[in-house]
Scaffold this motif. Structure first.
Motif, short mmCIF file in Angstrom:
data_model
loop_
_atom_site.label_atom_id
_atom_site.label_comp_id
_atom_site.label_asym_id
_atom_site.label_seq_id
_atom_site.Cartn_x
_atom_site.Cartn_y
_atom_site.Cartn_z
N ALA A 88 0.86 -1.18 0.00
CA ALA A 88 0.00 0.00 0.00
C ALA A 88 0.90 1.24 0.00
CB ALA A 88 -0.90 0.01 1.22
N ALA A 89 0.53 2.22 -0.81
CA ALA A 89 1.33 3.44 -0.93
C ALA A 89 1.44 4.13 0.42
CB ALA A 89 0.69 4.38 -1.94
N GLY A 90 2.65 4.43 0.84
CA GLY A 90 2.88 5.13 2.09
C GLY A 90 2.82 4.25 3.32
N VAL A 91 2.43 2.97 3.15
CA VAL A 91 2.32 2.08 4.30
C VAL A 91 3.34 0.96 4.23
CG1 VAL A 91 0.78 0.48 5.52
CG2 VAL A 91 -0.14 2.59 4.56
N GLY A 92 3.50 0.41 3.06
CA GLY A 92 4.42 -0.71 2.89
C GLY A 92 3.65 -2.01 2.72
N ASP A 93 4.23 -3.11 3.21
CA ASP A 93 3.58 -4.41 3.08
C ASP A 93 2.30 -4.48 3.91
OD1 ASP A 93 5.56 -5.32 1.43
OD2 ASP A 93 6.72 -6.27 3.04
N VAL A 94 1.25 -5.01 3.29
CA VAL A 94 -0.06 -5.12 3.93
C VAL A 94 -0.56 -6.55 3.73
CG1 VAL A 94 -2.45 -4.31 3.93
CG2 VAL A 94 -0.60 -2.71 3.49
N ARG A 95 -1.16 -7.10 4.78
CA ARG A 95 -1.76 -8.43 4.69
C ARG A 95 -3.17 -8.36 5.26
NH1 ARG A 95 0.13 -13.85 4.32
NH2 ARG A 95 -1.39 -15.27 5.21
#
Length: 172
Positions: free
Chosen positions: A69-76
């Protein structure tokens, strides 16, 4: 546990049973009054129980997704969890105050309303009687969990074996 309407078990009777169970479970750490146990056994109707009782609980996890996710990094994101429960051979259960009670004849099985065999910390007790119908002891439910993992998959099968451990004896 099944939910059965209690014909002949009026609200006043249920309050008396709940008060007696409070005394049995909480008054003394090591002993309980025989008269309270006899009275509860007399008031709760006997229910037939089958020679085999089995219960099951199955949990499945829906598909998960992962990404960036943009600005967040890895997302699960985990999928929804579905739970199915069932049982075979259950007896009629009577609700009295904060307790669910089943009278099997030789014992009374007692559970707190918001607890059962599958709860993370189950709160169940069994009031046991001898062959003459005199109260003998109180035991508590202590499960043993076993998890069987299926190799090369993400599947696991959990088995909960019920066991009753000694808790209190009847007061002399």
């Amino acid at each position: 546990m099944s939910k059965t309407a209690a014909p002949g078990l009026h609200i006043d009777d249920r309050m008396v049973v709940a008060a007696a169970l409070d005394r049995i479970l909480y008054d003394d750490h090591d002993r309980f009054a025989a008269e309270d146990a006899r009275m509860v056994r007399r008031m709760i109707p006997h229910s037939r129980s089958s020679w085999l009782r089995l219960g099951f609980r199955a949990e499945t996890q829906g598909p998960s997704m992962k990404g960036e996710a943009a600005g967040v990094g890895d997302v699960r994101m985990e999928g929804d969890k579905k739970v199915m429960e069932g049982s075979v051979g259950e007896s009629a259960t009577w609700r009295c105050g904060q307790y669910k009670i089943t009278n099997h004849g030789t014992d009374l099985e007692i559970w707190q309303v918001m607890s059962d065999e599958y709860a993370p910390e189950p709160k169940g007790a069994r009031l046991e009687f001898d062959v003459q119908g005199e109260p003998e002891r109180l035991t508590f439910f202590q499960p043993r969990d076993i998890e069987l993992r299926i190799p090369f998959t993400s599947l696991a099968i959990g088995v909960r074996l019920g066991g009753w451990q000694p808790w209190k004896l009847v007061a002399s």
